[in-house]
Write a protein that holds these residues in place. Structure first.
Motif, PDB file in Angstrom:
ATOM      1  N   LYS A 113       1.139  -0.809  -0.453  1.00 58.40           N
ATOM      2  CA  LYS A 113       0.244   0.164   0.114  1.00 58.40           C
ATOM      3  C   LYS A 113       0.604   1.092   0.137  1.00 58.40           C
ATOM      4  CE  LYS A 113      -2.621  -3.207   1.979  1.00 58.40           C
ATOM      5  NZ  LYS A 113      -2.186  -3.868   1.153  1.00 58.40           N
ATOM      6  N   ILE A 114       0.724   1.819  -0.780  1.00 61.69           N
ATOM      7  CA  ILE A 114       1.532   3.593  -1.124  1.00 61.69           C
ATOM      8  C   ILE A 114       0.725   4.462  -1.143  1.00 61.69           C
ATOM      9  CG2 ILE A 114       3.186   4.610  -2.640  1.00 61.69           C
ATOM     10  CD1 ILE A 114       4.686   1.658  -2.057  1.00 61.69           C
ATOM     11  N   VAL A 115       0.875   5.174  -0.516  1.00 58.68           N
ATOM     12  CA  VAL A 115       0.255   6.829  -0.717  1.00 58.68           C
ATOM     13  C   VAL A 115       0.611   7.613  -0.712  1.00 58.68           C
ATOM     14  CG1 VAL A 115       0.161   8.511   1.338  1.00 58.68           C
ATOM     15  CG2 VAL A 115      -0.777   6.504   1.605  1.00 58.68           C
ATOM     16  N   LEU A 116       0.320   8.191  -2.255  1.00 56.96           N
ATOM     17  CA  LEU A 116       1.090   9.434  -2.971  1.00 56.96           C
ATOM     18  C   LEU A 116       0.622  10.680  -2.647  1.00 56.96           C
ATOM     19  CD1 LEU A 116       3.223   8.988  -5.309  1.00 56.96           C
ATOM     20  CD2 LEU A 116       0.757   8.982  -6.479  1.00 56.96           C
ATOM     21  N   CYS A 117       1.836  11.349  -1.786  1.00 59.28           N
ATOM     22  CA  CYS A 117       1.594  12.691  -1.846  1.00 59.28           C
ATOM     23  C   CYS A 117       2.247  14.119  -2.797  1.00 59.28           C
ATOM     24  CB  CYS A 117       1.171  13.347   0.074  1.00 59.28           C
ATOM     25  SG  CYS A 117       2.691  13.088   0.486  1.00 59.28           S
ATOM     26  N   GLY A 118       1.912  15.761  -2.294  1.00 56.22           N
ATOM     27  CA  GLY A 118       2.631  16.090  -2.969  1.00 56.22           C
ATOM     28  C   GLY A 118       1.990  17.469  -2.890  1.00 56.22           C
ATOM     29  N   PRO A 119       2.442  18.789  -3.586  1.00 57.70           N
ATOM     30  CA  PRO A 119       1.731  19.789  -3.343  1.00 57.70           C
ATOM     31  C   PRO A 119       0.680  19.667  -4.997  1.00 57.70           C
ATOM     32  CG  PRO A 119       4.320  20.132  -3.676  1.00 57.70           C
ATOM     33  CD  PRO A 119       4.032  18.291  -3.313  1.00 57.70           C
ATOM     34  N   SER A 120       0.184  20.455  -4.916  1.00 60.51           N
ATOM     35  CA  SER A 120      -0.930  20.714  -6.138  1.00 60.51           C
ATOM     36  C   SER A 120       0.487  20.740  -7.450  1.00 60.51           C
ATOM     37  CB  SER A 120      -2.250  21.363  -6.010  1.00 60.51           C
ATOM     38  OG  SER A 120      -2.670  21.975  -7.595  1.00 60.51           O
ATOM     39  N   GLY A 121      -0.310  20.231  -8.604  1.00 61.25           N
ATOM     40  CA  GLY A 121       0.413  20.344  -9.488  1.00 61.25           C
ATOM     41  C   GLY A 121       1.657  19.561 -10.075  1.00 61.25           C
ATOM     42  N   SER A 122       2.345  18.774  -8.710  1.00 62.67           N
ATOM     43  CA  SER A 122       3.158  18.131  -8.747  1.00 62.67           C
ATOM     44  C   SER A 122       2.938  16.775  -9.247  1.00 62.67           C
ATOM     45  CB  SER A 122       3.923  17.700  -7.609  1.00 62.67           C
ATOM     46  OG  SER A 122       2.600  16.422  -6.919  1.00 62.67           O
ATOM     47  N   GLY A 123       2.373  16.231  -9.862  1.00 66.53           N
ATOM     48  CA  GLY A 123       2.605  15.157 -11.309  1.00 66.53           C
ATOM     49  C   GLY A 123       1.648  13.959 -10.538  1.00 66.53           C
ATOM     50  N   LYS A 124       0.449  14.068  -9.017  1.00 63.15           N
ATOM     51  CA  LYS A 124       0.096  12.666  -8.143  1.00 63.15           C
ATOM     52  C   LYS A 124      -0.554  11.854  -9.405  1.00 63.15           C
ATOM     53  CE  LYS A 124      -1.410  14.880  -5.141  1.00 63.15           C
ATOM     54  NZ  LYS A 124      -0.493  16.522  -5.732  1.00 63.15           N
ATOM     55  N   SER A 125      -1.656  12.638  -9.987  1.00 63.77           N
ATOM     56  CA  SER A 125      -2.445  12.425 -10.876  1.00 63.77           C
ATOM     57  C   SER A 125      -2.169  12.101 -11.835  1.00 63.77           C
ATOM     58  CB  SER A 125      -3.464  13.086 -11.114  1.00 63.77           C
ATOM     59  OG  SER A 125      -4.265  13.866 -10.037  1.00 63.77           O
ATOM     60  N   THR A 126      -1.048  12.730 -12.863  1.00 68.51           N
ATOM     61  CA  THR A 126      -0.345  11.760 -13.656  1.00 68.51           C
ATOM     62  C   THR A 126      -0.071  10.637 -13.685  1.00 68.51           C
ATOM     63  OG1 THR A 126       0.006  14.898 -14.156  1.00 68.51           O
ATOM     64  CG2 THR A 126       1.141  13.485 -15.859  1.00 68.51           C
ATOM     65  N   LEU A 127       0.905  10.558 -13.095  1.00 68.14           N
ATOM     66  CA  LEU A 127       1.523   9.126 -12.400  1.00 68.14           C
ATOM     67  C   LEU A 127       0.799   8.185 -12.466  1.00 68.14           C
ATOM     68  CD1 LEU A 127       4.293   7.587 -11.923  1.00 68.14           C
ATOM     69  CD2 LEU A 127       3.834   8.007  -9.529  1.00 68.14           C
ATOM     70  N   ILE A 128      -0.573   8.328 -11.250  1.00 66.61           N
ATOM     71  CA  ILE A 128      -1.821   7.533 -11.463  1.00 66.61           C
ATOM     72  C   ILE A 128      -2.460   6.576 -13.163  1.00 66.61           C
ATOM     73  CG2 ILE A 128      -1.300   7.258  -8.973  1.00 66.61           C
ATOM     74  CD1 ILE A 128      -4.800   7.718  -9.179  1.00 66.61           C
ATOM     75  N   ARG A 129      -2.684   8.158 -13.233  1.00 69.65           N
ATOM     76  CA  ARG A 129      -3.532   8.374 -14.851  1.00 69.65           C
ATOM     77  C   ARG A 129      -2.167   7.551 -15.613  1.00 69.65           C
ATOM     78  NH1 ARG A 129      -7.397  11.878 -15.576  1.00 69.65           N
ATOM     79  NH2 ARG A 129      -6.669  12.231 -17.293  1.00 69.65           N
ATOM     80  N   ARG A 167       4.587   2.400   2.484  1.00 71.43           N
ATOM     81  CA  ARG A 167       5.485   3.126   1.857  1.00 71.43           C
ATOM     82  C   ARG A 167       4.797   4.970   2.063  1.00 71.43           C
ATOM     83  NH1 ARG A 167       8.494   2.188  -2.749  1.00 71.43           N
ATOM     84  NH2 ARG A 167       7.083   0.493  -3.027  1.00 71.43           N
ATOM     85  N   VAL A 168       5.605   5.731   1.764  1.00 76.84           N
ATOM     86  CA  VAL A 168       4.473   6.964   1.488  1.00 76.84           C
ATOM     87  C   VAL A 168       6.024   7.575   0.576  1.00 76.84           C
ATOM     88  CG1 VAL A 168       4.526   9.967   2.178  1.00 76.84           C
ATOM     89  CG2 VAL A 168       3.875   7.808   4.039  1.00 76.84           C
ATOM     90  N   VAL A 169       4.915   8.152  -0.612  1.00 77.23           N
ATOM     91  CA  VAL A 169       6.675   8.976  -1.927  1.00 77.23           C
ATOM     92  C   VAL A 169       5.336   9.779  -2.320  1.00 77.23           C
ATOM     93  CG1 VAL A 169       5.920   8.921  -3.842  1.00 77.23           C
ATOM     94  CG2 VAL A 169       5.828   6.142  -2.679  1.00 77.23           C
ATOM     95  N   PHE A 170       6.767  10.925  -1.509  1.00 83.75           N
ATOM     96  CA  PHE A 170       6.382  12.436  -1.762  1.00 83.75           C
ATOM     97  C   PHE A 170       6.376  12.833  -3.054  1.00 83.75           C
ATOM     98  CE2 PHE A 170       7.784  17.004  -0.761  1.00 83.75           C
ATOM     99  CZ  PHE A 170       7.054  17.472  -0.976  1.00 83.75           C
ATOM    100  N   MET A 171       5.827  13.052  -3.658  1.00 83.43           N
ATOM    101  CA  MET A 171       6.115  14.594  -5.187  1.00 83.43           C
ATOM    102  C   MET A 171       6.272  15.856  -5.649  1.00 83.43           C
ATOM    103  SD  MET A 171       4.448  11.809  -8.062  1.00 83.43           S
ATOM    104  CE  MET A 171       5.010  12.545  -9.102  1.00 83.43           C
ATOM    105  N   ASP A 172       7.415  15.687  -5.647  1.00 83.27           N
ATOM    106  CA  ASP A 172       7.522  17.377  -5.825  1.00 83.27           C
ATOM    107  C   ASP A 172       7.854  17.530  -7.559  1.00 83.27           C
ATOM    108  OD1 ASP A 172       6.942  20.534  -5.723  1.00 83.27           O
ATOM    109  OD2 ASP A 172       8.960  20.828  -4.256  1.00 83.27           O
ATOM    110  N   ARG A 173       6.958  18.503  -8.288  1.00 81.91           N
ATOM    111  CA  ARG A 173       7.381  19.626  -9.768  1.00 81.91           C
ATOM    112  C   ARG A 173       7.674  17.926 -10.544  1.00 81.91           C
ATOM    113  NH1 ARG A 173      11.643  23.541  -7.422  1.00 81.91           N
ATOM    114  NH2 ARG A 173      10.261  24.263  -6.144  1.00 81.91           N
TER     115      ARG A 173
END
Ligand SMILES: Nc1ncnc2c1ncn2[C@@H]1O[C@H](COP(=O)(O)OP(=O)(O)OP(=O)(O)O)[C@@H](O)[C@H]1O
Ligand SMILES: [Mg+2]
Lengths: 254, 264
Positions: free
Chosen positions: A42-58, A218-224
């Protein structure tokens, strides 16, 4: 394509993302992403708006096509020409921020459509399956209502049941509670926790730290467009290594 | 003043029978034309939105051609020109159709295909108005493009466009009067015949006008009922307003100059 990628643990990985790049014009929404998700992880993906989280899972679900690198889901290569994307999508359930239920179908029909039309099971079998999963998300008494007649939290639980009706091996969640009123967040999170307990492989974009603490491996933190930090939830929330993660955490707690 | 309608005409029938026979042809033309238009319109409208280049270009061409040629010209093309450009045997067969059919069939094709191009644009607009999330959710569930259109997109798009389809229904039944120019004895043609036989111009066209108005009301009521019947429970009603119909009426009127003149 029975191509299998073996993860570090020796188990075949559920999802492998390697050097993935996704561009919108000149803008790189994903910039050299590497991520491996083991079966049942189970992965939790977080990060500021526009960092690409949605793009990655899409990209993982191939709703968006990646421009570089490779993605392997459940042993199937999602790069280049794909023979049958729909057979992969059957194994991957997705839950959206805006529910995206089919408004012209009842709750039960929403859950029955894909199993009947894609898996080819009979109407009565599809309905039995729908009802049992609706029971699991504790909403079976609403089965013959239409989505617009339900609350947001109920709609999102229907969306989860609808995805589960395809009996997926992996579930992707894109901010499933962000569009909900606070009092409904809990019922959806409880459903997700239940799913995690059943051993589902999950990738969740969410800022619900309580949920992350409780279920995430795991928590995965994305930015830009990049993965900046990856850690166990305790480590990540107590002692983030990077400045960017620290300032992000400050913002969502404040 | 409508008394004259019940007098006997030269052929032994009453004038009212002429009107009713005209009404019959008008209704037949509008009804069957509508189903041709609806069937083709939905297919072409879908074609406008698919990714397949060949389909979308073909659909685009269809719409541009049929929507932009005046109905009256299309009527003449089907009636006068078509028999000349198809192979001789077929052309002769068309010309030798017995009287009402020789006018009815071209009129049916003309109105059906013309209205189809208008419906296609409504269908396309309906499809494009759906939230993108609907298609994404369908793909995420593994539905292919046929199933996505069949079970997710089209049922919603059609519900969305019921109000604008109402004005297309109105449009096709009003355009039936153009068929008099190729000799179909529909309602307007019969009214003109009565006026010529009796010199009661006001009565003849007054009766026709009342019948057209009644038909419009019936069509409007029927579409309102349909709109109500297909409405998704829990959603707010789409407004079926008179203004919409009036606004949508513009192009029809423009397409009728020839017919208007004949009527005058
Ligand atoms: N279809 C698109 N066309 C152009 N740019 C896009 C498109 N989709 C996303 N982007 C851009 O890609 C970047 C990443 O978007 P993404 O939706 O993945 O962010 P996110 O991390 O999910 O943000 P949020 O928390 O707001 O949902 C953003 O800068 C966005 O503007
Ligand atoms: Mg997002």
């Amino acid at each position: 394509m029975p191509h299998q990628t073996i993860s570090n643990s020796g188990q075949p990985a559920a999802i492998v993302v390697e050097n993935v790049v996704k561009r919108y014009g000149a803008f790189a929404a994903l910039n050299d992403i590497n991520l491996e998700v083991g079966k049942g992880e189970k992965i939790v993906l977080c990060g500021p708006s526009g960092s690409g989280k949605s793009t990655l899972i899409r990209c993982i679900n191939h709703i968006e096509r990646h421009d570089g690198g490779r993605i392997v889901v459940d042993g199937v290569e999602l790069t280049g020409r794909i023979a049958d994307i729909n057979s992969v999508r059957c194994e991957v359930g997705m839950v959206f921020q805006s529910f995206n239920l089919f408004p012209h179908l009842t709750v039960a029909e929403n859950c029955m459509l894909a199993p009947m039309k894609v898996r080819g099971i009979s109407r009565s079998e599809a309905r039995d399956r729908a009802l049992s999963l609706l029971r699991k998300v504790r909403i079976q008494d609403q089965a013959d209502k239409y989505p617009a007649q339900l609350s947001g939290g109920q709609q999102q639980r229907v969306a989860i049941a609808r995805a589960l009706c395809m009996q997926p091996k992996i579930m992707l969640f894109d901010e499933p509670t962000s569009a909900l009123d606070p009092e409904m967040v809990k019922e959806v999170l409880e459903t997700m926790v239940g799913l995690a307990r059943d051993g589902m492989t999950m990738v969740c974009v969410t800022h619900e730290m309580g949920f992350a603490r409780e279920v995430a491996d795991r928590v995965v933190f994305m930015d830009r467009g990049s993965i900046v930090e990856e850690a166990a939830p305790e480590t990540f929330f107590q002692a983030p290594r990077t400045e960017r993660a620290r300032s992000f955490l400050n913002q969502i707690i404040h | 003043m409508f008394g004259v309608l019940f007098e006997q005409a030269a052929d032994g029938q009453r004038y009212i029978d002429w009107l009713l026979s005209g009404l019959g042809w008008t209704l037949a033309l509008a009804f069957f034309g509508w189903w041709i238009a609806f069937g083709i319109g939905v297919v072409v409208g879908i074609g406008r939105t698919v990714h397949n280049r060949v389909f979308s270009i073909a659909a685009r061409l269809y719409v541009e051609i049929f929507r932009n040629i005046p109905v009256l010209v299309q009527m003449f093309l089907w009636y006068f020109v078509l028999p000349e450009v198809v192979p001789n045997a077929l052309g002769n067969a068309i010309k030798q159709m017995p009287p009402p059919w020789a006018s009815f069939v071209p009129a049916l094709l003309c109105l059906g295909l013309y209205t189809a191009s208008r419906i296609a644009e409504q269908v396309r607009a309906g499809i494009e108005a759906l939230p993108k999330g609907q298609i994404e959710a369908a793909s995420a569930l593994g539905l292919g493009s046929y199933a996505t259109y069949r079970y997710v997109i089209v049922p919603q798009a059609l519900r969305l466009i019921v109000p604008s389809l109402t004005s297309e229904v109105m449009g096709i039944y009003k355009n039936t009067s153009v068929a008099l120019t190729i000799g179909l004895m529909e309602l307007t043609a019969q009214a003109r015949q009565i006026s010529e036989a009796t010199f009661q111009t006001f009565t003849a066209f007054g009766a026709a006008t009342i019948i057209y108005l009644c038909l419009a009301l019936v069509a409007y009521q029927a579409m309102t009922l349909i709109d109500r019947a297909v409405r998704i429970p829990g959603t707010t009603p789409a407004k079926l307003t008179v203004e919409q119909d009036l606004a949508a009426d513009g192009p029809h009127v423009e397409n009728l100059p020839g017919a208007m003149e004949v009527v005058k």
